[in-house]
Design a protein around this motif. Sequence first.
Motif, short mmCIF file in Angstrom:
data_model
loop_
_atom_site.label_atom_id
_atom_site.label_comp_id
_atom_site.label_asym_id
_atom_site.label_seq_id
_atom_site.Cartn_x
_atom_site.Cartn_y
_atom_site.Cartn_z
N ASP A 59 0.83 -1.21 0.00
CA ASP A 59 0.00 0.00 0.00
C ASP A 59 0.86 1.26 0.00
N ASP A 60 1.96 1.23 0.76
CA ASP A 60 2.85 2.39 0.88
C ASP A 60 3.51 2.71 -0.47
N ILE A 61 4.05 1.69 -1.14
CA ILE A 61 4.74 1.93 -2.42
C ILE A 61 3.73 2.32 -3.50
N ALA A 62 2.57 1.68 -3.52
CA ALA A 62 1.55 2.05 -4.52
C ALA A 62 1.14 3.51 -4.33
N SER A 63 0.95 3.94 -3.09
CA SER A 63 0.58 5.34 -2.83
C SER A 63 1.68 6.29 -3.29
N LEU A 64 2.93 5.93 -3.02
CA LEU A 64 4.06 6.74 -3.47
C LEU A 64 4.05 6.89 -4.99
N LEU A 65 3.85 5.80 -5.72
CA LEU A 65 3.86 5.85 -7.18
C LEU A 65 2.66 6.64 -7.72
N VAL A 66 1.49 6.47 -7.14
CA VAL A 66 0.32 7.24 -7.57
C VAL A 66 0.58 8.74 -7.37
N ALA A 67 1.17 9.08 -6.23
CA ALA A 67 1.48 10.50 -5.94
C ALA A 67 2.48 11.07 -6.94
N GLU A 68 3.31 10.20 -7.53
CA GLU A 68 4.28 10.63 -8.53
C GLU A 68 3.73 10.55 -9.95
N GLY A 69 2.44 10.26 -10.09
CA GLY A 69 1.80 10.30 -11.40
C GLY A 69 1.76 8.98 -12.16
N PHE A 70 2.07 7.88 -11.49
CA PHE A 70 2.02 6.58 -12.15
C PHE A 70 0.63 5.97 -12.06
N ASN A 71 0.31 5.15 -13.04
CA ASN A 71 -0.93 4.37 -13.02
C ASN A 71 -0.61 3.10 -12.22
N ALA A 72 -0.56 3.24 -10.89
CA ALA A 72 -0.15 2.16 -10.01
C ALA A 72 -1.35 1.61 -9.24
N ILE A 73 -1.33 0.30 -9.02
CA ILE A 73 -2.41 -0.39 -8.33
C ILE A 73 -1.81 -1.25 -7.22
N ALA A 74 -2.39 -1.17 -6.03
CA ALA A 74 -1.98 -2.06 -4.93
C ALA A 74 -2.80 -3.34 -4.99
N TYR A 75 -2.12 -4.47 -4.78
CA TYR A 75 -2.81 -5.76 -4.87
C TYR A 75 -2.26 -6.69 -3.79
N HIS A 76 -3.13 -7.13 -2.89
CA HIS A 76 -2.74 -8.12 -1.89
C HIS A 76 -3.99 -8.82 -1.35
N ALA A 77 -3.79 -9.84 -0.54
CA ALA A 77 -4.89 -10.68 -0.06
C ALA A 77 -5.85 -9.93 0.86
N GLY A 78 -5.44 -8.77 1.36
CA GLY A 78 -6.33 -7.97 2.21
C GLY A 78 -7.40 -7.21 1.44
N LYS A 79 -7.25 -7.15 0.13
CA LYS A 79 -8.26 -6.49 -0.72
C LYS A 79 -9.39 -7.48 -1.00
N ASP A 80 -10.61 -6.97 -1.17
CA ASP A 80 -11.71 -7.91 -1.42
C ASP A 80 -11.66 -8.44 -2.85
N ALA A 81 -12.43 -9.50 -3.09
CA ALA A 81 -12.37 -10.23 -4.36
C ALA A 81 -12.72 -9.35 -5.55
N ASP A 82 -13.72 -8.48 -5.41
CA ASP A 82 -14.11 -7.59 -6.52
C ASP A 82 -12.98 -6.63 -6.86
N TYR A 83 -12.35 -6.06 -5.84
CA TYR A 83 -11.23 -5.15 -6.06
C TYR A 83 -10.11 -5.87 -6.80
N ARG A 84 -9.76 -7.08 -6.34
CA ARG A 84 -8.65 -7.82 -6.95
C ARG A 84 -8.96 -8.18 -8.40
N ARG A 85 -10.20 -8.57 -8.67
CA ARG A 85 -10.60 -8.91 -10.04
C ARG A 85 -10.49 -7.69 -10.95
N GLU A 86 -10.98 -6.54 -10.46
CA GLU A 86 -10.90 -5.31 -11.26
C GLU A 86 -9.45 -4.88 -11.47
N ALA A 87 -8.64 -5.02 -10.42
CA ALA A 87 -7.22 -4.66 -10.52
C ALA A 87 -6.51 -5.52 -11.55
#
Length: 201
Positions: free
Chosen positions: A74-102
């Motif tokens: 989450d920390d690195i994804a936030s850093l990259l988004v703040a720097e203008g990257f199309n970055a997505i965080a993905y881990h088992a703590g995210k719900d199934a719909d979020y992970r599928r969309e990601a």
Amino acid sequence: ITAFTATADKATSADIAEKLTGNKCAVFTRGFDRPNLSLKVLPKHDFKPELLSFVTDRKQHSGIVYCLSRNETDDIASLLVAEGFNAIAYHAGKDADYRREAQDRFMTEEAVVMVATIAFGMGIDKPDIRYVVHASLPSSVEAFYQEIGRAGRDGAPAETLMFYGLQDIVKRQRMIADGQGSDDYIMLEQKRLDAWVGYCD
């Protein structure tokens, strides 16, 4: 029964053959050299500026940044988004719909940076992943090889970068010690970690 593995070491392959067939099987082994992948290891001191420099030079391409923990993801994804990257965080703590969309976004959009734990990867076959970064030491050489193998499947050049530091070794040693398993298993895992550290050094 046909069993396939891209990364298992000899001990694991022998165990698979024994468990599935009682060693009454033929084993076919093919080389797994990937000459289009370049490998690089850097010390993990203040690694975020190095990471930003690396992905900035490849901003027009898709890549994966693997992390050890959900918080780091989450920390690195936030850093990259703040720097203008199309970055997505993905881990088992995210719900199934979020992970599928990601996963759908990663497969269909251009220049996406997937920042993920090892929860991301199985079944991913995006041919034009141009880089894989490990922000932390992977669990083993086999896991590393499997994860970097997601880059450059179209045969074009792709890059890998791993950040390596003492804190990662300490975390991995703790995970081995706290894990379930026999003394033999723990000893084998420690030997694998030692070999891994040797590669990094």
